[in-house]
Design a protein around this motif. Structure first.
Motif, PDB file in Angstrom:
ATOM      1  N   SER A   1       3.506  35.606  27.420  1.00 50.31           N
ATOM      2  CA  SER A   1       2.360  36.526  27.083  1.00 50.31           C
ATOM      3  C   SER A   1       2.782  37.912  26.529  1.00 50.31           C
ATOM      4  N   LEU A   2       1.737  38.597  26.075  1.00 53.30           N
ATOM      5  CA  LEU A   2       1.800  39.651  25.542  1.00 53.30           C
ATOM      6  C   LEU A   2       1.397  40.850  26.185  1.00 53.30           C
ATOM      7  N   GLN A   3       2.265  41.701  26.656  1.00 52.44           N
ATOM      8  CA  GLN A   3       1.755  42.917  27.508  1.00 52.44           C
ATOM      9  C   GLN A   3       1.995  44.022  27.032  1.00 52.44           C
ATOM     10  N   LYS A   4       1.530  45.147  27.746  1.00 54.71           N
ATOM     11  CA  LYS A   4       1.507  46.511  27.208  1.00 54.71           C
ATOM     12  C   LYS A   4       2.181  47.432  28.530  1.00 54.71           C
ATOM     13  N   VAL A   5       2.878  48.050  28.050  1.00 50.85           N
ATOM     14  CA  VAL A   5       3.514  49.435  29.249  1.00 50.85           C
ATOM     15  C   VAL A   5       2.954  50.623  28.653  1.00 50.85           C
ATOM     16  N   THR A   6       2.537  51.535  29.630  1.00 53.17           N
ATOM     17  CA  THR A   6       2.161  52.886  29.155  1.00 53.17           C
ATOM     18  C   THR A   6       3.081  54.041  29.853  1.00 53.17           C
ATOM     19  N   LEU A   7       3.759  55.003  29.315  1.00 53.48           N
ATOM     20  CA  LEU A   7       4.544  55.836  30.041  1.00 53.48           C
ATOM     21  C   LEU A   7       3.756  57.202  29.776  1.00 53.48           C
ATOM     22  N   SER A   8       3.210  57.559  30.788  1.00 56.52           N
ATOM     23  CA  SER A   8       2.112  58.944  30.583  1.00 56.52           C
ATOM     24  C   SER A   8       3.121  60.279  30.748  1.00 56.52           C
TER      25      SER A   8
ATOM     26  N   PHE B   1      11.428  54.047  29.617  1.00 53.87           N
ATOM     27  CA  PHE B   1      11.710  55.486  30.059  1.00 53.87           C
ATOM     28  C   PHE B   1      11.195  56.514  28.973  1.00 53.87           C
ATOM     29  N   ALA B   2      10.623  57.752  29.408  1.00 53.78           N
ATOM     30  CA  ALA B   2      10.464  58.690  28.694  1.00 53.78           C
ATOM     31  C   ALA B   2      10.782  59.989  28.979  1.00 53.78           C
ATOM     32  N   ARG B   3      11.336  60.865  27.917  1.00 49.37           N
ATOM     33  CA  ARG B   3      11.879  62.061  28.308  1.00 49.37           C
ATOM     34  C   ARG B   3      11.787  63.045  27.263  1.00 49.37           C
ATOM     35  N   TRP B   4      12.188  64.377  27.598  1.00 53.03           N
ATOM     36  CA  TRP B   4      12.531  65.155  26.400  1.00 53.03           C
ATOM     37  C   TRP B   4      13.837  64.883  25.695  1.00 53.03           C
ATOM     38  N   GLU B   5      13.828  64.860  24.470  1.00 52.17           N
ATOM     39  CA  GLU B   5      14.934  64.243  23.891  1.00 52.17           C
ATOM     40  C   GLU B   5      15.900  65.455  23.457  1.00 52.17           C
ATOM     41  N   GLU B   6      15.733  66.492  24.049  1.00 54.12           N
ATOM     42  CA  GLU B   6      17.140  67.581  23.859  1.00 54.12           C
ATOM     43  C   GLU B   6      16.746  68.444  25.215  1.00 54.12           C
ATOM     44  N   THR B   7      17.876  69.200  25.218  1.00 59.76           N
ATOM     45  CA  THR B   7      17.798  69.985  26.660  1.00 59.76           C
ATOM     46  C   THR B   7      16.774  70.442  27.077  1.00 59.76           C
ATOM     47  N   PRO B   8      16.242  70.360  28.109  1.00 64.40           N
ATOM     48  CA  PRO B   8      17.198  69.808  29.468  1.00 64.40           C
ATOM     49  C   PRO B   8      16.995  68.313  29.685  1.00 64.40           C
ATOM     50  N   PHE B   9      16.346  67.604  28.712  1.00 65.30           N
ATOM     51  CA  PHE B   9      16.173  66.219  28.947  1.00 65.30           C
ATOM     52  C   PHE B   9      15.649  65.637  30.089  1.00 65.30           C
ATOM     53  N   THR B  10      14.380  66.461  30.164  1.00 61.85           N
ATOM     54  CA  THR B  10      13.394  66.105  31.294  1.00 61.85           C
ATOM     55  C   THR B  10      12.795  64.879  31.291  1.00 61.85           C
ATOM     56  N   THR B  11      12.996  64.205  32.444  1.00 57.78           N
ATOM     57  CA  THR B  11      12.274  63.028  32.518  1.00 57.78           C
ATOM     58  C   THR B  11      10.578  63.034  32.404  1.00 57.78           C
ATOM     59  N   LEU B  12       9.974  62.421  31.772  1.00 61.25           N
ATOM     60  CA  LEU B  12       8.428  62.391  31.557  1.00 61.25           C
ATOM     61  C   LEU B  12       8.088  61.348  32.431  1.00 61.25           C
ATOM     62  N   SER B  13       8.473  59.936  32.335  1.00 62.78           N
ATOM     63  CA  SER B  13       8.017  58.905  33.003  1.00 62.78           C
ATOM     64  C   SER B  13       9.093  57.747  33.147  1.00 62.78           C
ATOM     65  N   ASP B  14       9.088  57.319  34.402  1.00 63.76           N
ATOM     66  CA  ASP B  14      10.297  56.342  34.662  1.00 63.76           C
ATOM     67  C   ASP B  14       9.598  55.317  35.937  1.00 63.76           C
TER      68      ASP B  14
ATOM     69  N   GLY C   1      10.408  61.584  23.486  1.00 60.16           N
ATOM     70  CA  GLY C   1      10.283  60.273  23.071  1.00 60.16           C
ATOM     71  C   GLY C   1      10.474  59.269  24.107  1.00 60.16           C
ATOM     72  N   MET C   2      10.276  57.891  23.825  1.00 56.47           N
ATOM     73  CA  MET C   2      10.260  56.711  24.821  1.00 56.47           C
ATOM     74  C   MET C   2      11.466  55.859  24.429  1.00 56.47           C
ATOM     75  N   ARG C   3      11.801  55.251  25.301  1.00 52.78           N
ATOM     76  CA  ARG C   3      12.924  54.116  25.179  1.00 52.78           C
ATOM     77  C   ARG C   3      12.613  52.968  25.893  1.00 52.78           C
ATOM     78  N   TRP C   4      13.194  51.860  25.584  1.00 50.86           N
ATOM     79  CA  TRP C   4      13.068  50.530  26.163  1.00 50.86           C
ATOM     80  C   TRP C   4      14.071  50.301  27.251  1.00 50.86           C
ATOM     81  N   THR C   5      15.048  51.365  27.332  1.00 55.87           N
ATOM     82  CA  THR C   5      15.985  51.730  28.396  1.00 55.87           C
ATOM     83  C   THR C   5      15.986  52.996  28.873  1.00 55.87           C
ATOM     84  N   ARG C   6      16.545  53.159  30.336  1.00 53.50           N
ATOM     85  CA  ARG C   6      16.801  54.431  30.697  1.00 53.50           C
ATOM     86  C   ARG C   6      18.238  54.808  30.513  1.00 53.50           C
TER      87      ARG C   6
END
Length: 436
Positions: free
Chosen positions: A202-209, A177-190, A222-227
């Motif tokens: 295997s080893l893979q890549k995930v991209t949050l745009s 999950f990617a979002r603004w890490e301050e108010t208003p915490f808008t979602t950037l990618s989910d 920022g990005m997180r490994w969790t929502r």
């Protein structure tokens, strides 16, 4: 073959406050850094306690200096469990978030090999492993945070990359999950939940745009490994690195710390690289090369050592195997071991050696006149660097005296600690380091 013995173009000249002359002046940059004017480059730092000190060090100072001249096109590679989950301060106005997640060992061999330290200790990166049956709550901090003042530019089009493992069995999953890490915490990618069971290890890549938005200017993202507060991680789960890229930028710098070994000499740094698995180093450098998206990527290996080498009593680990471990010959031999280990990874993968540049920076002055052993190291490394097709040296002692450093307040402690610098010291010396 590209040989950068002298600038390929007119030297970049920009106003820079010089602590040497005390006024604004014109400064030419070393040609290896000047490459960032026309393409993406990655700089990889290897050093002692001055590499990262109190969250700063050269990792901070060199990026601070480069950002005065060039755009930052990407962050360095950051591991979630950096420094065994305690953090070490890697990153310039970006950093990992959270404490230790899961374990830093015990992953299946086919995943463990991608960040396998061997009997050495490539530091500060550690992988993250949650075994089957383990979990991470959705409210626990984790991931990569980019501050609003980071030169990456949080209002630009940003891609967050995360490298994770897949498994042959079990029901592991995570929700990046990617979002603004301050108010208003808008979602950037989910992208939703991702299963780690693909039927194969295997080893893979995930991209949050995230698309560009002027509204994010100065905002922390920022990005997180969790929502957060929605979905955590169910093991098995494995990850190595995170990174953020400004996808609108085709030129500039990115800086990563590969090796930070407080209190250790170049010998330890060389041993760490020798002990790291081929898969570990291939994974690391493959990410850097691929992200540049260039026909000929440019990787600059920047080695800083000297202070601790003066008390090294073990035989050097390069081809010469010098018994007097504190000698200038041993110092060069250990640096040679670093170079040859990295060159071997390029050979193993069939990559062009022309992509590699090596910059050696012997430790800063602690006195006037300078320490005799450091002087001998500087002289010897200049001779060695000249044998490399793309080798450079930075002579900090020729750029500023100990008295000037003292007057600037750059030593960590004027009386007790001249081996390390203040934040301002790393920034000021960083500016001097990148100058020709």
């Amino acid at each position: 073959m590209t040989v950068l013995r002298s600038p390929l173009r007119s030297p970049l000249r920009s106003p820079l406050y010089s602590p040497l002359v005390g006024k604004w002046g014109e400064v030419s940059l070393l040609p290896v850094f000047d490459l960032a004017r026309t393409q993406r480059i990655d700089i990889v730092g290897i050093g002692d306690s001055n590499q990262i000190l109190s969250g700063f060090g050269w990792d901070h100072g060199i990026q601070y200096a480069l950002a005065r001249y060039f755009p930052m096109w990407a962050t360095g590679l950051i591991s979630q469990n950096e420094n065994n989950g305690n953090g070490s301060g890697t990153g310039y106005l970006y950093n990992r978030s959270g404490s230790l997640i899961g374990a830093v060992s015990g992953a299946p061999a086919d995943l463990d090999k991608y960040l396998n330290k061997g009997t050495g200790s490539i530091f500060p990166a550690y992988y993250t492993y949650l075994a089957n049956g383990s979990s991470l709550g959705s409210t626990l901090a984790n991931g990569l945070v980019i501050t609003g003042t980071c030169p990456l530019d949080t209002s630009a089009a940003i891609a967050f990359d995360g490298y994770y493992g897949t498994f042959a069995t079990d029901a592991g999953q995570f929700r990046p999950f990617a979002r603004w890490e301050e108010t208003p915490f808008t979602t950037l990618s989910d992208p939703g939940a991702i299963s780690t069971n693909t039927g194969a290890v295997s080893l893979q890549k995930v991209t949050l745009s995230a698309t560009a938005s002027a509204a994010r200017a100065g905002k922390q993202i920022g990005m997180r490994w969790t929502r957060p507060s929605v979905q955590g991680i169910t093991g098995p789960f494995f990850c190595t690195y995170m990174r953020a890229r400004n996808t609108d930028r085709s030129t500039g710098f990115a800086y990563s710390t590969l090796e930070y070994r407080g209190g250790q000499s170049a010998r330890t740094m060389a041993v760490d690289l020798q002990q790291a698995s081929n898969d570990t180093l291939t994974h690391y450098f493959s990410v850097l090369r691929a992200d540049q998206q260039a026909a000929e990527p440019h990787i600059v290996i920047m080695v800083n050592s000297g202070l601790n080498d003066r008390s090294e009593n073990l035989t050097s680990v390069g081809p010469a195997a010098i018994a007097d471990g504190a000698s200038s010959a041993a110092f060069v031999d250990n640096c040679t071991a670093i170079v040859q280990r990295i060159q071997a990874i390029w050979t193993l993968n069939g990559w062009s050696q022309d992509e590699l540049h090596f910059v050696f920076m012997v430790s800063h002055r602690q006195s006037d006149p300078d320490n005799a052993q450091l002087i001998s190291y500087r002289s010897a490394i200049v001779t060695y660097a000249a044998t490399l097709s793309q080798g450079y040296t930075i002579d900090l002692a020729a750029k500023i005296t100990s008295a000037q450093m003292l007057a600037n307040g750059w030593y960590a402690s004027a009386g007790a600690d001249k081996a390390h610098l203040t934040k301002a010291g790393y920034e000021g010396m960083g500016l001097l380091a990148i100058a020709a």
